[in-house]
Design an enzyme around this catalytic site. Structure first.
Site, PDB file in Angstrom:
ATOM      1  N   ARG A 133     -11.516   7.287  42.076  1.00  0.00           N
ATOM      2  CA  ARG A 133     -10.847   7.669  43.336  1.00  0.00           C
ATOM      3  C   ARG A 133     -10.882   6.443  44.255  1.00  0.00           C
ATOM      4  O   ARG A 133     -11.893   5.748  44.311  1.00  0.00           O
ATOM      5  CB  ARG A 133     -11.560   8.856  44.018  1.00  0.00           C
ATOM      6  CG  ARG A 133     -11.433  10.153  43.228  1.00  0.00           C
ATOM      7  CD  ARG A 133     -11.910  11.345  44.032  1.00  0.00           C
ATOM      8  NE  ARG A 133     -10.929  11.782  45.009  1.00  0.00           N
ATOM      9  CZ  ARG A 133     -11.176  12.725  45.935  1.00  0.00           C
ATOM     10  NH1 ARG A 133     -12.383  13.281  46.018  1.00  0.00           N
ATOM     11  NH2 ARG A 133     -10.241  13.113  46.778  1.00  0.00           N
ATOM     12  N   ASN A 177     -10.792   9.997  56.604  1.00  0.00           N
ATOM     13  CA  ASN A 177     -11.424  11.263  56.187  1.00  0.00           C
ATOM     14  C   ASN A 177     -10.312  12.204  55.726  1.00  0.00           C
ATOM     15  O   ASN A 177      -9.119  11.862  55.797  1.00  0.00           O
ATOM     16  CB  ASN A 177     -12.239  11.856  57.342  1.00  0.00           C
ATOM     17  CG  ASN A 177     -13.089  13.035  56.894  1.00  0.00           C
ATOM     18  OD1 ASN A 177     -13.808  12.938  55.887  1.00  0.00           O
ATOM     19  ND2 ASN A 177     -13.008  14.162  57.569  1.00  0.00           N
ATOM     20  N   LYS A 178     -10.714  13.370  55.269  1.00  0.00           N
ATOM     21  CA  LYS A 178      -9.769  14.346  54.720  1.00  0.00           C
ATOM     22  C   LYS A 178      -8.541  14.520  55.591  1.00  0.00           C
ATOM     23  O   LYS A 178      -8.650  14.581  56.823  1.00  0.00           O
ATOM     24  CB  LYS A 178     -10.513  15.677  54.533  1.00  0.00           C
ATOM     25  CG  LYS A 178      -9.672  16.819  54.022  1.00  0.00           C
ATOM     26  CD  LYS A 178      -8.990  16.517  52.701  1.00  0.00           C
ATOM     27  CE  LYS A 178      -9.936  16.120  51.589  1.00  0.00           C
ATOM     28  NZ  LYS A 178      -9.237  15.557  50.407  1.00  0.00           N
ATOM     29  N   ARG A 214     -17.255  15.979  44.206  1.00  0.00           N
ATOM     30  CA  ARG A 214     -16.435  15.430  45.288  1.00  0.00           C
ATOM     31  C   ARG A 214     -17.313  15.205  46.518  1.00  0.00           C
ATOM     32  O   ARG A 214     -18.476  15.582  46.542  1.00  0.00           O
ATOM     33  CB  ARG A 214     -15.242  16.361  45.597  1.00  0.00           C
ATOM     34  CG  ARG A 214     -15.677  17.805  45.733  1.00  0.00           C
ATOM     35  CD  ARG A 214     -14.852  18.606  46.632  1.00  0.00           C
ATOM     36  NE  ARG A 214     -14.926  18.115  48.004  1.00  0.00           N
ATOM     37  CZ  ARG A 214     -15.980  18.309  48.821  1.00  0.00           C
ATOM     38  NH1 ARG A 214     -17.061  18.958  48.422  1.00  0.00           N
ATOM     39  NH2 ARG A 214     -15.951  17.833  50.051  1.00  0.00           N
ATOM     40  N   GLY A 215     -16.703  14.599  47.571  1.00  0.00           N
ATOM     41  CA  GLY A 215     -17.470  14.243  48.773  1.00  0.00           C
ATOM     42  C   GLY A 215     -17.961  12.815  48.595  1.00  0.00           C
ATOM     43  O   GLY A 215     -18.509  12.452  47.548  1.00  0.00           O
ATOM     44  N   GLN A 260     -11.035  23.003  50.542  1.00  0.00           N
ATOM     45  CA  GLN A 260     -12.480  22.718  50.551  1.00  0.00           C
ATOM     46  C   GLN A 260     -13.195  23.503  51.644  1.00  0.00           C
ATOM     47  O   GLN A 260     -14.353  23.867  51.480  1.00  0.00           O
ATOM     48  CB  GLN A 260     -12.724  21.211  50.750  1.00  0.00           C
ATOM     49  CG  GLN A 260     -12.413  20.350  49.544  1.00  0.00           C
ATOM     50  CD  GLN A 260     -11.007  19.815  49.579  1.00  0.00           C
ATOM     51  OE1 GLN A 260     -10.095  20.424  50.153  1.00  0.00           O
ATOM     52  NE2 GLN A 260     -10.786  18.666  48.960  1.00  0.00           N
ATOM     53  N   ASP A 273     -14.907   9.172  54.691  1.00  0.00           N
ATOM     54  CA  ASP A 273     -14.829   8.583  53.349  1.00  0.00           C
ATOM     55  C   ASP A 273     -14.872   7.066  53.375  1.00  0.00           C
ATOM     56  O   ASP A 273     -15.244   6.436  52.380  1.00  0.00           O
ATOM     57  CB  ASP A 273     -13.569   9.075  52.635  1.00  0.00           C
ATOM     58  CG  ASP A 273     -13.736  10.534  52.236  1.00  0.00           C
ATOM     59  OD1 ASP A 273     -13.529  11.401  53.103  1.00  0.00           O
ATOM     60  OD2 ASP A 273     -14.135  10.796  51.089  1.00  0.00           O
TER      61      ASP A 273
HETATM   62  O1  MRU Z   1     -11.235  15.080  48.576  1.00  0.00           O
HETATM   63  P1  MRU Z   1     -12.666  15.380  48.916  1.00  0.00           P
HETATM   64  O2  MRU Z   1     -12.971  16.844  48.860  1.00  0.00           O
HETATM   65  O3  MRU Z   1     -13.637  14.536  48.135  1.00  0.00           O
HETATM   66  O4  MRU Z   1     -12.801  14.930  50.436  1.00  0.00           O
HETATM   67  C1  MRU Z   1     -14.052  14.961  51.055  1.00  0.00           C
HETATM   68  C2  MRU Z   1     -14.012  14.623  52.487  1.00  0.00           C
HETATM   69  O5  MRU Z   1     -12.996  14.232  53.018  1.00  0.00           O
HETATM   70  C3  MRU Z   1     -15.304  14.668  53.239  1.00  0.00           C
HETATM   71  O6  MRU Z   1     -15.056  14.942  54.596  1.00  0.00           O
HETATM   72  C4  MRU Z   1     -15.950  13.290  53.089  1.00  0.00           C
HETATM   73  O7  MRU Z   1     -16.163  12.949  51.763  1.00  0.00           O
HETATM   74  C5  MRU Z   1     -17.156  13.040  53.857  1.00  0.00           C
HETATM   75  S1  MRU Z   1     -18.435  14.215  53.814  1.00  0.00           S
HETATM   76  C6  MRU Z   1     -19.542  13.950  52.706  1.00  0.00           C
END
Ligand code: MRU
Length: 350
Positions: free
Chosen positions: A100, A251-252, A63-64, A200, A241
């Protein structure tokens, strides 16, 4: 099996902060540290086919934003090593691109490897995957320096989700900047949000910060606004993202609330991400597709029900923060203050 060693070299040749190796390619197999099992078990998943890589991305073992792009790039190359036909290339491209929807790094990397493979087959696909891996490693290092320079004088920061070596090759995005602040001996502490529903922050960021030896406290997501208002931190720094052409940032989920709290308190709200996260085809945040995940993730934590099994839940995995709340966008090509369409697009080549 422990695969965590200080200063370990990953396959692209760069040292990884904190000894965390989220992804490595040994020439035949892509090995991914299974992030669903962290922080309690450190287990690598062997991945040999595009469908396995796509499943690992969908299920959040990998992930990320930058990391899923790199993994998908290797996924196409692996598939072509097994079956170099044009049909196999199209199949691998389709399943990986669809794994995704929100992080544009995934489509960006898949499209690059696809283009290389159309001209040069499996060997070209693998060379392109390695090149993407290398460039994301270099981007992490450059962002760490640029971001730390931009936060001169800031000693206490808040971060959200996980943005370190588990989320990107190298030291990561926002957490890479934080690690550099610590390396400069500038950092008193980090407040890390737990990041419901999948934790996370609690599972991964606390794990990385403890590997890095950085002082930190975990907070529940709902404590963040009050702590920011009370002056607990001088900056909020997060990853991204997808950055739309006008500087709006996906972002998250929960990021938008942190940005509003930072603005109300008059502190910095910094977003860090490589330029592979910028989507010039997306005019503004309203065009960004927000991933809706299984409502069961909200009903449970660690497999335990938190509510009645029939409770209806909504589970957007990301939210969009308008550009006007972003005080700085940190990329490997420098820091853009108060991003606008012009300044964001100027970061991209051509
Ligand atoms: O759902 P995830 O855990 O993949 O979400 C990740 C994030 O929202 C991070 O903040 C984002 O990918 C940027 S950091 C590398």
């Amino acid at each position: 099996m422990s695969i965590l060693r200080a200063g370990i070299e990953n396959t692209a040749g760069a040292s990884v902060a904190g000894g965390v190796v989220a992804l490595r390619f040994d020439g035949e197999t892509l090995w991914a540290l299974d992030q669903r099992r962290l922080p309690f078990e450190e287990v690598e998943l062997p991945l040999c086919r595009a469908s396995e890589v796509a499943e690992a991305i969908r299920g959040l073992s990998i992930r990320g934003a930058p990391l899923i792009g790199v993994a998908a790039a290797y996924g196409i190359a692996l598939e072509l090593i097994h079956d170099p036909s044009p049909e196999s290339l199209e199949r691998a491209t389709t399943i990986l691109r669809a794994a995704r929807p929100t992080a544009v790094n995934l489509a960006w990397a898949v499209d690059r490897v696809h283009a290389a493979a159309v001209d040069g087959g499996a060997a070209a696909a693998l060379a392109q995957a390695r090149a993407i891996h290398e460039s994301e490693l270099a981007a992490s290092a450059a962002m760490a320096t640029a971001g730390a320079d931009a936060l001169a004088g800031v000693t206490r920061v808040m971060t959200h989700c996980n943005t370190g070596a588990l989320a990107a090759p190298g030291a990561g995005t926002a957490l890479g900047v934080i690690a550099e602040l610590a390396r400069r001996d500038q950092l008193e502490y980090v407040l890390a949000t737990e990041t419901r529903p999948l934790l996370q922050g609690a599972r991964l960021t606390a794990y990385e910060l403890s590997k890095l030896g950085i002082a930190h406290e975990l907070i529940v997501d709902s404590a963040a606004a009050g702590l920011i208002a009370g002056g607990a931190v001088g900056a909020v720094i997060v990853g991204c993202d997808r950055v739309a052409a006008n500087g709006d940032v996906a972002n998250k989920v929960g990021t938008y609330g942190l940005a509003l709290a930072a603005r109300a308190a008059g502190i910095e709200f910094i977003v860090a991400g490589p330029t592979s996260t910028i989507d010039p085809a997306c005019a503004s945040g309203s065009e960004i597709v927000i991933e809706e995940r299984d409502p069961g993730e909200v009903r449970q934590a660690h497999g335990q029900l938190l509510t009645l099994p029939g409770t209806a839940c909504r589970n957007p995995a990301f939210d969009v923060t308008p550009a006007e709340l972003v005080t700085g966008l940190v990329t490997e090509r420098g820091v853009v203050r108060a991003p606008t369409r012009e300044s964001v697009l100027a970061l991209l080549p051509g």
